[in-house]
Design a protein around this motif. Structure first.
Motif, PDB file in Angstrom:
ATOM      1  N   GLY A  34      55.139  36.542  41.451  1.00  0.00           N
ATOM      2  CA  GLY A  34      53.552  36.437  42.025  1.00  0.00           C
ATOM      3  C   GLY A  34      53.589  37.290  43.339  1.00  0.00           C
ATOM      4  N   VAL A  35      54.568  37.931  43.566  1.00  0.00           N
ATOM      5  CA  VAL A  35      54.467  38.902  44.967  1.00  0.00           C
ATOM      6  C   VAL A  35      53.749  40.078  44.735  1.00  0.00           C
ATOM      7  CG1 VAL A  35      56.024  39.964  46.879  1.00  0.00           C
ATOM      8  CG2 VAL A  35      56.837  37.850  45.877  1.00  0.00           C
ATOM      9  N   LEU A  36      53.896  40.601  43.555  1.00  0.00           N
ATOM     10  CA  LEU A  36      53.039  41.723  43.235  1.00  0.00           C
ATOM     11  C   LEU A  36      52.118  41.192  42.138  1.00  0.00           C
ATOM     12  CD1 LEU A  36      55.828  44.768  42.996  1.00  0.00           C
ATOM     13  CD2 LEU A  36      54.066  44.117  44.732  1.00  0.00           C
ATOM     14  N   ALA A  37      51.000  41.788  41.888  1.00  0.00           N
ATOM     15  CA  ALA A  37      50.084  41.552  40.953  1.00  0.00           C
ATOM     16  C   ALA A  37      49.757  42.986  40.302  1.00  0.00           C
ATOM     17  CB  ALA A  37      48.788  41.008  41.642  1.00  0.00           C
ATOM     18  N   ALA A  38      49.231  42.909  38.955  1.00  0.00           N
ATOM     19  CA  ALA A  38      48.966  44.055  38.226  1.00  0.00           C
ATOM     20  C   ALA A  38      47.535  43.747  37.405  1.00  0.00           C
ATOM     21  CB  ALA A  38      50.185  44.486  37.349  1.00  0.00           C
ATOM     22  N   ASP A  39      46.893  44.698  36.917  1.00  0.00           N
ATOM     23  CA  ASP A  39      45.702  44.690  36.481  1.00  0.00           C
ATOM     24  C   ASP A  39      46.050  44.726  34.813  1.00  0.00           C
ATOM     25  OD1 ASP A  39      43.153  44.982  35.340  1.00  0.00           O
ATOM     26  OD2 ASP A  39      42.826  46.677  35.874  1.00  0.00           O
ATOM     27  N   LEU A  40      46.173  43.647  34.154  1.00  0.00           N
ATOM     28  CA  LEU A  40      46.455  43.420  32.836  1.00  0.00           C
ATOM     29  C   LEU A  40      45.172  43.282  32.042  1.00  0.00           C
ATOM     30  CD1 LEU A  40      49.651  41.018  33.185  1.00  0.00           C
ATOM     31  CD2 LEU A  40      49.454  43.631  33.026  1.00  0.00           C
ATOM     32  N   GLU A  41      44.069  43.287  32.591  1.00  0.00           N
ATOM     33  CA  GLU A  41      42.813  43.127  31.679  1.00  0.00           C
ATOM     34  C   GLU A  41      42.546  44.486  30.899  1.00  0.00           C
ATOM     35  OE1 GLU A  41      39.703  40.800  33.026  1.00  0.00           O
ATOM     36  OE2 GLU A  41      40.949  39.392  34.139  1.00  0.00           O
ATOM     37  N   ALA A  42      42.847  45.495  31.683  1.00  0.00           N
ATOM     38  CA  ALA A  42      42.473  46.888  31.269  1.00  0.00           C
ATOM     39  C   ALA A  42      43.151  47.190  30.020  1.00  0.00           C
ATOM     40  CB  ALA A  42      42.602  47.902  32.340  1.00  0.00           C
ATOM     41  N   ASP A  43      44.739  46.912  30.110  1.00  0.00           N
ATOM     42  CA  ASP A  43      45.536  47.348  29.200  1.00  0.00           C
ATOM     43  C   ASP A  43      46.947  46.490  29.258  1.00  0.00           C
ATOM     44  OD1 ASP A  43      46.450  48.768  26.749  1.00  0.00           O
ATOM     45  OD2 ASP A  43      46.220  50.806  27.748  1.00  0.00           O
ATOM     46  N   LEU A  44      47.853  46.774  28.303  1.00  0.00           N
ATOM     47  CA  LEU A  44      49.237  46.458  28.524  1.00  0.00           C
ATOM     48  C   LEU A  44      49.623  46.987  29.761  1.00  0.00           C
ATOM     49  CD1 LEU A  44      50.292  46.332  24.917  1.00  0.00           C
ATOM     50  CD2 LEU A  44      50.046  44.404  26.186  1.00  0.00           C
TER      51      LEU A  44
END
Length: 58
Positions: A34-44
């Motif tokens: 949870g230190v970094l986050a990623a946009d996983l809604e757009a794609d894998l």
């Protein structure tokens, strides 16, 4: 963490830190923690996925 202060593609940030093959496992751990986050809604999760540092409390 400074590299991902603003959202940027995963591989671009990894290469800025160092050898991508050595850095990616650490980045994945930071995302899992949870230190970094990623946009996983757009794609894998992939090379172009946007990754950013989450704000740290305290």
């Amino acid at each position: 963490m400074e590299v991902f202060a603003s959202p940027r593609p995963l591989w671009d940030g990894a290469e800025e830190v160092g050898d991508r093959l050595l850095v990616l496992p650490v980045l994945f751990h930071l995302m899992w923690s949870g230190v970094l986050a990623a946009d996983l809604e757009a794609d894998l999760l992939g090379a172009e996925s946007l990754v950013w540092a989450e704000e740290q409390l305290g």
